[in-house]
Design a protein around this motif. Structure first.
Motif, short mmCIF file in Angstrom:
data_model
loop_
_atom_site.label_atom_id
_atom_site.label_comp_id
_atom_site.label_asym_id
_atom_site.label_seq_id
_atom_site.Cartn_x
_atom_site.Cartn_y
_atom_site.Cartn_z
N ARG A 61 0.86 -1.19 0.00
CA ARG A 61 0.00 0.00 0.00
C ARG A 61 0.89 1.24 0.00
NH1 ARG A 61 -2.34 2.56 4.85
NH2 ARG A 61 -3.78 4.18 4.15
N LEU A 62 0.65 2.14 -0.95
CA LEU A 62 1.47 3.34 -1.10
C LEU A 62 0.55 4.55 -1.16
CD1 LEU A 62 2.44 0.99 -3.47
CD2 LEU A 62 4.52 2.31 -3.14
N TRP A 63 0.90 5.60 -0.42
CA TRP A 63 0.08 6.80 -0.43
C TRP A 63 0.95 8.04 -0.33
CZ3 TRP A 63 0.64 3.43 3.57
CH2 TRP A 63 1.03 3.93 4.81
N VAL A 64 0.38 9.17 -0.77
CA VAL A 64 1.11 10.43 -0.76
C VAL A 64 0.10 11.58 -0.74
CG1 VAL A 64 1.26 10.88 -3.26
CG2 VAL A 64 3.18 11.51 -1.78
N PHE A 65 0.54 12.72 -0.27
CA PHE A 65 -0.30 13.92 -0.24
C PHE A 65 0.24 14.94 -1.24
CE2 PHE A 65 -1.04 11.94 3.83
CZ PHE A 65 -2.38 12.16 4.07
N ALA A 66 -0.65 15.73 -1.79
CA ALA A 66 -0.26 16.74 -2.78
C ALA A 66 0.69 17.77 -2.18
CB ALA A 66 -1.50 17.43 -3.35
N THR A 67 0.66 17.92 -0.87
CA THR A 67 1.53 18.89 -0.20
C THR A 67 2.87 18.31 0.23
OG1 THR A 67 0.37 18.36 1.85
CG2 THR A 67 -0.41 20.28 0.61
N ASP A 68 3.10 17.03 -0.06
CA ASP A 68 4.35 16.38 0.35
C ASP A 68 5.54 16.92 -0.45
OD1 ASP A 68 3.48 14.76 2.39
OD2 ASP A 68 3.12 13.02 1.10
N LYS A 69 6.72 16.68 0.11
CA LYS A 69 7.96 17.03 -0.56
C LYS A 69 8.26 16.01 -1.68
CE LYS A 69 9.48 20.41 2.23
NZ LYS A 69 8.31 20.57 3.12
#
Length: 216
Positions: free
Chosen positions: A64-72
């Motif tokens: 499972r992989l996730w990320v936020f638009a505000t991440d670096k």
């Protein structure tokens, strides 16, 4: 005469049905051999200021992989958008016919993200990208190759024939896309989430049954 016409139409319909069944039951891995994969072949690319567990989990064979638009971005020197992706190591290629296989799941709300790519090209950075836009799986922005794809597992097979400059995408064993490659002399597979345009604040994909294969 009417009976003969009716018989001809019946034969034609039967032929079309058999042709459809053959198409629907294709095995894209026929003629290919899977290469050995271990956890060491899976290199995680994530926001550089986050620990692996903050953007990735592996349990019961599911990644499972996730990320936020505000991440670096994934490195301090990169100016790309945020990503949490697995880069498959050990099987970079410049020739031959190679294939990526995996089962994918994308939860509703995820949009504007690449979930799988064949990296490498001369006319662009990638040979192909599979992206998610508002519940549809697309090749780059278009065409749509799978609609209503949220919240369910589906099988992805991507075949890259370097010499023929050809790429094919199968979804659940059915050929959904065929197009030209993008040149380049170094390629590898990636999967996960990588923000593109019009991305959602939160992006996630899940994967299982990952395989890399090459033609015999």
């Amino acid at each position: 005469m009417a009976i003969a016409v009716l018989f001809s139409l019946l034969c034609l319909s039967l032929s079309q049905l058999l042709s459809f069944q053959a198409t629907a039951q294709q095995n894209p891995t026929s003629g290919f051999t899977a290469v050995p994969l271990s956890q060491s072949n899976f290199e995680l690319h994530k926001p550089y200021d986050k620990s692996p567990s903050e953007r990735y989990s592996f349990s019961n064979g599911e990644q499972r992989l996730w990320v936020f638009a505000t991440d670096k971005p994934h490195t301090t020197s990169s100016d790309t958008k945020p990503r949490t992706e697995i880069r498959i190591r050990g099987y970079d290629y410049s020739s031959g016919v190679w294939q990526f296989e995996g089962q994918a799941y994308v939860p509703s709300g995820t949009t504007g993200t690449s979930i799988m790519q064949v990296f490498g090209g001369s006319s662009r950075a990638t040979t192909i990208m599979l992206r998610v836009y508002t519940g549809s799986l697309t090749v780059y922005r278009s065409p749509v190759i799978l609609s209503n794809m949220y919240n369910r597992w589906f099988k992805v097979n991507v075949i890259h024939d370097v010499g023929a400059s050809n790429v094919k995408v199968y979804i659940d064993g059915v050929l959904k896309y065929e197009g030209s490659g993008a040149g380049g002399n170094n390629h590898y597979f990636k999967f996960g989430v990588y923000a593109q345009n019009d991305e959602s604040n939160y992006m996630e994909s899940r994967w299982r049954g990952i395989r890399v294969l090459r033609r015999n």
